[in-house]
Design a protein around this motif. Structure first.
Motif, PDB file in Angstrom:
ATOM      1  N   ARG A  97       0.824  -1.205   0.000  1.00  0.00           N
ATOM      2  CA  ARG A  97       0.000   0.000   0.000  1.00  0.00           C
ATOM      3  C   ARG A  97       0.860   1.257   0.000  1.00  0.00           C
ATOM      4  NH1 ARG A  97      -5.337  -0.777   2.160  1.00  0.00           N
ATOM      5  NH2 ARG A  97      -5.698  -2.932   2.811  1.00  0.00           N
ATOM      6  N   TRP A  99       1.333   4.733   1.885  1.00  0.00           N
ATOM      7  CA  TRP A  99       1.052   5.281   3.215  1.00  0.00           C
ATOM      8  C   TRP A  99      -0.199   6.138   3.137  1.00  0.00           C
ATOM      9  CZ3 TRP A  99       3.207  10.324   5.378  1.00  0.00           C
ATOM     10  CH2 TRP A  99       2.970  10.424   6.759  1.00  0.00           C
ATOM     11  N   ASN A 100      -1.129   5.932   4.068  1.00  0.00           N
ATOM     12  CA  ASN A 100      -2.450   6.554   3.930  1.00  0.00           C
ATOM     13  C   ASN A 100      -2.460   8.064   4.118  1.00  0.00           C
ATOM     14  OD1 ASN A 100      -2.163   6.740   6.697  1.00  0.00           O
ATOM     15  ND2 ASN A 100      -3.707   5.190   7.177  1.00  0.00           N
ATOM     16  N   GLU A 101      -1.345   8.668   4.534  1.00  0.00           N
ATOM     17  CA  GLU A 101      -1.292  10.124   4.631  1.00  0.00           C
ATOM     18  C   GLU A 101      -0.675  10.769   3.392  1.00  0.00           C
ATOM     19  OE1 GLU A 101       0.149  11.831   8.230  1.00  0.00           O
ATOM     20  OE2 GLU A 101      -0.844  10.349   9.511  1.00  0.00           O
ATOM     21  N   GLY A 105      -1.958   7.437  -1.285  1.00  0.00           N
ATOM     22  CA  GLY A 105      -2.553   6.586  -0.262  1.00  0.00           C
ATOM     23  C   GLY A 105      -3.995   6.954   0.025  1.00  0.00           C
ATOM     24  N   GLU A 106      -4.279   8.246   0.080  1.00  0.00           N
ATOM     25  CA  GLU A 106      -5.646   8.693   0.367  1.00  0.00           C
ATOM     26  C   GLU A 106      -6.623   8.256  -0.715  1.00  0.00           C
ATOM     27  OE1 GLU A 106      -6.158  12.764   1.274  1.00  0.00           O
ATOM     28  OE2 GLU A 106      -4.926  12.719   3.076  1.00  0.00           O
ATOM     29  N   GLU A 109      -6.957   4.335  -0.710  1.00  0.00           N
ATOM     30  CA  GLU A 109      -7.729   3.836   0.429  1.00  0.00           C
ATOM     31  C   GLU A 109      -9.213   4.147   0.261  1.00  0.00           C
ATOM     32  OE1 GLU A 109      -6.715   1.952   3.075  1.00  0.00           O
ATOM     33  OE2 GLU A 109      -4.848   1.804   1.938  1.00  0.00           O
ATOM     34  N   SER A 124       3.467  -0.624   4.021  1.00  0.00           N
ATOM     35  CA  SER A 124       3.014   0.661   3.489  1.00  0.00           C
ATOM     36  C   SER A 124       4.245   1.483   3.136  1.00  0.00           C
ATOM     37  CB  SER A 124       2.165   1.419   4.515  1.00  0.00           C
ATOM     38  OG  SER A 124       0.966   0.729   4.791  1.00  0.00           O
TER      39      SER A 124
END
Length: 219
Positions: A97, A99-101, A105-106, A109, A124
């Protein structure tokens, strides 16, 4: 944006340099770029993330870009190259993935949550090059954009690119700046970017992913 700094970034620099006394170009995640724009540390940014767009800014849509699957080279041996989400969930390797930040990533997700997609994942990352490197070494699989592949085309012998099956999605790339500032420069950069995508990014992407032609739109 990391995926554009080595191609579009260079094209913009070459075109602007004769008319400017100084140019500072940097690569960072979308949240960092937007914060530096607010703090007046940057004048214009190119990003795909507008979910945290501050007030008193303008944005210009540069292009839409489709997503593709990035898979280990070993997957090429499978006689069935129709890599559905269901097959990927049980392929034996984890999803790598973003990184969701990060901007990528945003949006990734949000896409997975919207469609209820769940995969084994342990890793990630926050850079395209690391994602592609890990996939190339057979550690996992991922999904990103054609510009990510172009940025890491030197590793292409070690991974494969395949069409993303439905549900699929694309991202929008914007030029963002503060209202009533650097208006002329933003218009010049917008024109440079649109021409570069049309004449370079799309043709080069079609060499390894001919199906993405309909997924690209400029402006």
């Amino acid at each position: 944006m990391e995926s554009l700094h080595l191609n579009l970034g260079v094209a913009i620099l070459k075109n602007l340099l004769p008319n400017l006394s100084q140019v500072v170009m940097l690569t960072a995640s979308a949240n960092v770029l937007i914060q530096r724009l607010i703090e007046r540390k940057l004048d214009l940014i190119i990003t795909n993330d507008v979910s945290t767009e501050p007030s008193h800014v303008f944005r210009r849509l540069l292009f839409h870009e489709p997503s593709v699957l990035i898979l280990p080279k070993s997957f090429e041996k499978d006689p069935n190259q129709n890599w559905t989400w269901q097959r990927l969930a049980v392929c034996g390797l984890p999803l790598i993935r973003y990184w969701n930040e990060s901007g990528a990533g945003e949006i990734n997700e949000m896409f997975m949550k919207t469609h209820g997609l769940r995969f084994p994942d342990k890793i990630s990352v926050d850079t395209n090059s690391l994602l592609v490197t890990l996939v190339s070494q057979g550690i996992g699989w991922g999904f990103s954009r054609p510009t990510t592949v172009l940025e890491n085309i030197h590793m292409h012998p070690h991974f494969i690119v395949r069409e993303m099956q439905k549900p699929s999605f694309s991202r929008e790339v914007y030029l963002i700046g503060r209202e009533q500032e650097f208006v002329v420069e933003s218009e010049i950069i917008t024109d440079i970017a649109k021409q570069f995508v049309q004449e370079n990014i799309i043709p080069e992407s079609l060499k390894f992913a001919p199906w993405v032609k309909e997924g690209f739109t400029v402006g």
